[in-house]
Motif scaffolding. Structure first.
Motif, PDB file in Angstrom:
ATOM      1  N   LEU A   4      18.716  -2.361  38.954  1.00  0.00           N
ATOM      2  CA  LEU A   4      19.665  -1.333  38.533  1.00  0.00           C
ATOM      3  C   LEU A   4      19.089   0.056  38.734  1.00  0.00           C
ATOM      4  N   HIS A   5      19.880   0.934  39.360  1.00  0.00           N
ATOM      5  CA  HIS A   5      19.525   2.355  39.454  1.00  0.00           C
ATOM      6  C   HIS A   5      19.397   2.908  38.032  1.00  0.00           C
ATOM      7  N   PRO A   6      18.480   3.841  37.788  1.00  0.00           N
ATOM      8  CA  PRO A   6      18.331   4.380  36.432  1.00  0.00           C
ATOM      9  C   PRO A   6      19.634   4.886  35.817  1.00  0.00           C
ATOM     10  N   ARG A   7      20.503   5.473  36.614  1.00  0.00           N
ATOM     11  CA  ARG A   7      21.769   5.979  36.056  1.00  0.00           C
ATOM     12  C   ARG A   7      22.738   4.830  35.786  1.00  0.00           C
ATOM     13  N   THR A   8      22.652   3.767  36.569  1.00  0.00           N
ATOM     14  CA  THR A   8      23.455   2.571  36.270  1.00  0.00           C
ATOM     15  C   THR A   8      22.988   1.950  34.966  1.00  0.00           C
ATOM     16  N   LEU A  30      20.114   7.830  24.199  1.00  0.00           N
ATOM     17  CA  LEU A  30      19.260   7.191  25.198  1.00  0.00           C
ATOM     18  C   LEU A  30      18.292   8.172  25.829  1.00  0.00           C
ATOM     19  N   ARG A  31      17.896   9.178  25.080  1.00  0.00           N
ATOM     20  CA  ARG A  31      17.000  10.192  25.638  1.00  0.00           C
ATOM     21  C   ARG A  31      15.711   9.567  26.152  1.00  0.00           C
ATOM     22  N   GLU A  32      15.253   8.510  25.467  1.00  0.00           N
ATOM     23  CA  GLU A  32      14.009   7.856  25.869  1.00  0.00           C
ATOM     24  C   GLU A  32      14.118   7.237  27.254  1.00  0.00           C
ATOM     25  N   LEU A  33      15.328   6.800  27.638  1.00  0.00           N
ATOM     26  CA  LEU A  33      15.491   6.129  28.928  1.00  0.00           C
ATOM     27  C   LEU A  33      15.452   7.097  30.099  1.00  0.00           C
ATOM     28  N   LEU A  87      17.256  -4.911  31.138  1.00  0.00           N
ATOM     29  CA  LEU A  87      17.904  -4.535  29.880  1.00  0.00           C
ATOM     30  C   LEU A  87      17.001  -4.825  28.683  1.00  0.00           C
ATOM     31  N   ARG A  88      16.255  -5.916  28.744  1.00  0.00           N
ATOM     32  CA  ARG A  88      15.311  -6.211  27.657  1.00  0.00           C
ATOM     33  C   ARG A  88      14.250  -5.115  27.553  1.00  0.00           C
ATOM     34  N   ALA A  89      13.765  -4.658  28.695  1.00  0.00           N
ATOM     35  CA  ALA A  89      12.764  -3.584  28.690  1.00  0.00           C
ATOM     36  C   ALA A  89      13.340  -2.312  28.096  1.00  0.00           C
ATOM     37  N   ALA A  90      14.596  -2.002  28.429  1.00  0.00           N
ATOM     38  CA  ALA A  90      15.254  -0.832  27.843  1.00  0.00           C
ATOM     39  C   ALA A  90      15.427  -0.998  26.340  1.00  0.00           C
ATOM     40  N   ALA A  91      15.728  -2.219  25.906  1.00  0.00           N
ATOM     41  CA  ALA A  91      15.909  -2.481  24.479  1.00  0.00           C
ATOM     42  C   ALA A  91      14.618  -2.244  23.700  1.00  0.00           C
ATOM     43  N   ARG A 130      21.649   3.488  32.490  1.00  0.00           N
ATOM     44  CA  ARG A 130      22.113   4.327  31.382  1.00  0.00           C
ATOM     45  C   ARG A 130      23.587   4.093  31.073  1.00  0.00           C
ATOM     46  N   VAL A 131      24.412   3.896  32.119  1.00  0.00           N
ATOM     47  CA  VAL A 131      25.832   3.591  31.881  1.00  0.00           C
ATOM     48  C   VAL A 131      25.954   2.299  31.075  1.00  0.00           C
ATOM     49  N   LEU A 132      25.235   1.261  31.488  1.00  0.00           N
ATOM     50  CA  LEU A 132      25.287  -0.009  30.767  1.00  0.00           C
ATOM     51  C   LEU A 132      24.790   0.153  29.337  1.00  0.00           C
ATOM     52  N   TYR A 133      23.716   0.893  29.183  1.00  0.00           N
ATOM     53  CA  TYR A 133      23.142   1.004  27.850  1.00  0.00           C
ATOM     54  C   TYR A 133      23.982   1.867  26.917  1.00  0.00           C
ATOM     55  N   LYS A 134      24.705   2.826  27.467  1.00  0.00           N
ATOM     56  CA  LYS A 134      25.651   3.575  26.634  1.00  0.00           C
ATOM     57  C   LYS A 134      26.738   2.644  26.091  1.00  0.00           C
ATOM     58  N   ILE A 135      27.207   1.729  26.930  1.00  0.00           N
ATOM     59  CA  ILE A 135      28.204   0.758  26.467  1.00  0.00           C
ATOM     60  C   ILE A 135      27.606  -0.126  25.384  1.00  0.00           C
ATOM     61  N   ILE A 136      26.378  -0.588  25.610  1.00  0.00           N
ATOM     62  CA  ILE A 136      25.734  -1.480  24.646  1.00  0.00           C
ATOM     63  C   ILE A 136      25.535  -0.793  23.300  1.00  0.00           C
ATOM     64  N   VAL A 137      24.944   0.398  23.321  1.00  0.00           N
ATOM     65  CA  VAL A 137      24.580   1.073  22.074  1.00  0.00           C
ATOM     66  C   VAL A 137      25.801   1.660  21.374  1.00  0.00           C
ATOM     67  N   ASN A 138      26.620   2.392  22.110  1.00  0.00           N
ATOM     68  CA  ASN A 138      27.713   3.122  21.471  1.00  0.00           C
ATOM     69  C   ASN A 138      28.895   2.245  21.097  1.00  0.00           C
TER      70      ASN A 138
END
Length: 206
Positions: A47-51, A35-38, A81-85, A53-61
């Motif tokens: 969502l706080h940026p670090r929150t 998630l380096r791009e995030l 989350l769509r924007a992060a995707a 990242r926690v969610l997206y780590k669960i999603i991706v990994n």
């Protein structure tokens, strides 16, 4: 819990004796940085940026692509989350709260503006789970309502594994597993972790 208090009580994957939790932590939080791009992206939303990242780590990994978001901020969180995707070139499947999720969700996210609402959404989302589902309550330290809801959910007998990352509370309902609670740093920072490790070692020697 303040962030300083969280750090003082927290640990990483070292010394975790639960095989499930060790595997979850090491593969979800510490298996590299997809998630380096995030880190440099500015994505507006609740969502706080670090929150995020926690969610997206669960999603991706964990390949948690079947997602159900409930509560007062469900639309805003979904759009964040769509924007992060889009940034990470991932494909997510968000399910409507009006329909049953086939096979159960991979990831359930509960939002709410009051403790009562959050607990109500918990009752709703747990009907859409399977043995591998992960449920997340974001921003557990942002306001008293979320903090109280998180503390209440920790005590429920069906919430067998709970993980406090300061930015989000994570729940797994694993039948047959002893009830356990963990306070875990979701990112490794070498100098900070060395200092915290030395603090724990000093406590053992004192």
């Amino acid at each position: 819990m303040s962030y300083v208090s969280f750090l003082w009580k927290s640990s990483n994957d070292h010394g975790i004796h639960s095989p499930f939790v060790f595997s979850f932590i090491s593969t979800t939080f510490y298996n590299g940085s997809p998630l380096r791009e995030l880190r440099s992206a500015k994505i507006s939303g609740p969502l706080h940026p670090r929150t995020l990242r926690v969610l997206y780590k669960i999603i991706v990994n964990r390949k948690a692509f079947k997602i159900l978001v409930l509560g007062a901020q469900s639309r805003e969180v979904t759009e964040q989350l769509r924007a992060a995707a889009e940034i990470t070139k991932s494909q997510l499947w968000f399910f409507s709260p009006l329909a049953t999720v086939p096979g159960g969700v991979d990831l359930g996210i509960i939002t709410g503006t009051s403790t009562a609402e959050i607990l109500e959404q918990w009752e709703r989302i747990k009907t859409e789970t399977n043995p591998n589902s992960i449920i997340v309550l974001p921003e557990i330290n942002r306001n008293p309502a979320a903090t109280l809801a998180w503390q209440t959910l920790q005590q429920l007998p069906e919430a067998t594994v709970t993980i406090d990352t300061h930015f989000a509370g994570i729940i797994a309902m694993r039948k047959g597993q002893a009830k356990q609670h963990f306070i875990i740093r979701p990112e490794k920072v070498w100098l900070r972790d060395v200092a915290l490790g030395a603090r724990k070692l000093w406590g053992l020697l004192g």
